[in-house]
Design a protein around this motif. Structure first.
Motif, PDB file in Angstrom:
ATOM      1  N   LYS A 158      -4.093   4.178  -6.058  1.00  0.00           N
ATOM      2  CA  LYS A 158      -5.155   5.130  -5.709  1.00  0.00           C
ATOM      3  C   LYS A 158      -6.190   5.280  -6.832  1.00  0.00           C
ATOM      4  O   LYS A 158      -6.755   6.352  -7.034  1.00  0.00           O
ATOM      5  CB  LYS A 158      -4.572   6.493  -5.322  1.00  0.00           C
ATOM      6  N   SER A 176      -9.793  -2.962  -4.248  1.00  0.00           N
ATOM      7  CA  SER A 176      -8.929  -2.706  -3.099  1.00  0.00           C
ATOM      8  C   SER A 176      -7.459  -2.668  -3.517  1.00  0.00           C
ATOM      9  O   SER A 176      -6.707  -1.770  -3.105  1.00  0.00           O
ATOM     10  CB  SER A 176      -9.148  -3.787  -2.041  1.00  0.00           C
ATOM     11  N   ASN A 226      -5.007   0.556  -3.290  1.00  0.00           N
ATOM     12  CA  ASN A 226      -3.824   0.502  -2.428  1.00  0.00           C
ATOM     13  C   ASN A 226      -2.529   0.767  -3.196  1.00  0.00           C
ATOM     14  O   ASN A 226      -1.638   1.475  -2.707  1.00  0.00           O
ATOM     15  CB  ASN A 226      -3.734  -0.853  -1.729  1.00  0.00           C
ATOM     16  N   LYS A 273       0.843  -1.195   0.000  1.00  0.00           N
ATOM     17  CA  LYS A 273       0.000   0.000   0.000  1.00  0.00           C
ATOM     18  C   LYS A 273       0.877   1.243   0.000  1.00  0.00           C
ATOM     19  O   LYS A 273       1.858   1.324   0.737  1.00  0.00           O
ATOM     20  CB  LYS A 273      -0.906  -0.010   1.237  1.00  0.00           C
TER      21      LYS A 273
END
Length: 250
Positions: free
Chosen positions: A169, A162, A166, A8
Motif C-alpha cells: 500500500k 502497482s 498491491n 495483493k
C-alpha cells in the motif's frame, strides 16, 4: 511458481503482517528490542528480509532465487534512506552468480526523533524509527523483485508503483525522514542563505550558509578566497559542525 505481480493484500492484512514482523524481530535480533533503533547491524537486515520473504512473499526468494543478496549499512547516505545495487550486466549474468545488495542509510533512523513534523515514507505516516525502516525496506524489496524478474527497476514507472501498492500500500516513492538540513532548521533555526557565525581558530567568522550535510558549508568573504560570486566578491569555504553555528540574520 507464485506470481508476485499478482499478489495483493488489504491494508488490514499489511498492518497485521508488519506488526507480526515487528514482534518477531525483537525475538530474533540481538540489537533491536523496541521500536526505536539505537543500534543495528547488517545481520538484522538479513533477519528482516527473511521475515518479509516468509510473511509477505510466501518464501518466494527462498524457494526460487538462486543468487545472493547482501545487506549493508551506510552513514554517508544523506538523501536516499535506502538503495538497491544491481550489476549493470545483470541480463547476461547467470542467476547463481548474481549478487544484489540493499544498502540502508542508517542516520535517518538514528535521527528519527530529532524533528517533530510528520515523517512520511512512501506515502505512509510512520510511527517510529523501526516502522520507518520497514517501509524503506519494503520499497527496496520491490526493487529486488523487479531486478530479478525484468533485469531493470524504476520506482517512477507504473509496474513498480502497482507492485508496491498491491504488496504494501505504498502511494509514493519518497521519504520525509530527518535530513541534516531539516534537523538544522528545526533545532538551530538556520536554513540555506542565512547569515551565520562560528568560531575558527579563536576568531569569530561570519558568512552565508551555503549547504547543509553532516557539516555546514559556510562561505565567508575574503579577498584571498578561491570562490567568486557574480558581483566579483571572493569567498573562503569553511566546513562547520552544525552545533557550532549561530544565526545572525535570516
Amino acid at each position: 511458481m507464485l506470481n508476485l505481480l499478482e499478489l495483493k493484500y488489504s491494508i488490514n492484512e499489511i498492518n497485521d503482517k508488519r506488526d507480526l514482523i515487528s514482534g518477531l524481530i525483537k525475538e530474533k535480533s540481538v540489537n533491536i528490542k523496541d521500536k526505536s533503533i539505537k543500534i543495528i547491524s547488517s545481520e538484522e537486515l538479513t533477519i528482516l528480509f527473511n521475515l518479509y520473504d516468509e510473511i509477505f512473499l510466501k518464501n518466494w526468494f527462498k524457494n526460487n532465487y538462486k543468487g545472493k543478496i547482501k545487506f549493508s549499512l551506510s552513514k554517508r547516505m544523506t538523501k536516499s534512506a535506502g538503495i538497491t545495487i544491481c550489476p549493470k550486466n545483470i541480463a547476461s549474468t547467470s542467476e547463481k552468480n548474481l549478487v544484489l545488495e540493499i544498502k540502508i542509510g542508517i542516520d535517518f533512523f538514528f535521527h528519527y526523533n530529532m524533528i517533530t513534523e510528520p515523517k512520511l515514507v512512501c506515502g505512509i505516516e510512520t510511527k517510529n524509527s523501526f516502522h520507518a525502516l520497514q517501509i524503506v525496506f519494503e520499497h527496496e524489496i520491490c526493487h529486488l523483485i523487479e531486478f530479478i524478474l525484468f533485469y531493470e527497476s524504476s520506482c517512477k514507472k507504473d509496474r513498480f508503483k502497482s507492485m508496491a501498492y498491491n504488496l504494501f500500500k505504498h502511494t509514493s516513492s519518497y521519504h520525509q525522514l530527518p535530513t541534516h538540513k531539516k534537523i538544522a532548521m528545526e533545532q538551530l533555526g538556520v536554513s540555506i542563505g542565512d547569515i551565520v557565525s562560528f568560531s575558527y581558530r579563536e576568531k569569530i567568522q561570519e558568512g552565508i550558509l551555503y549547504k547543509i550535510n553532516k557539516k555546514a558549508i559556510v562561505m565567508v568573504k575574503d579577498k584571498k578566497g578561491s570562490f567568486m560570486d557574480k558581483s566579483g566578491n571572493k569567498y573562503m569555504k569553511y566546513y562547520v559542525p552544525l552545533n557550532k553555528l549561530k544565526l545572525i540574520k535570516k
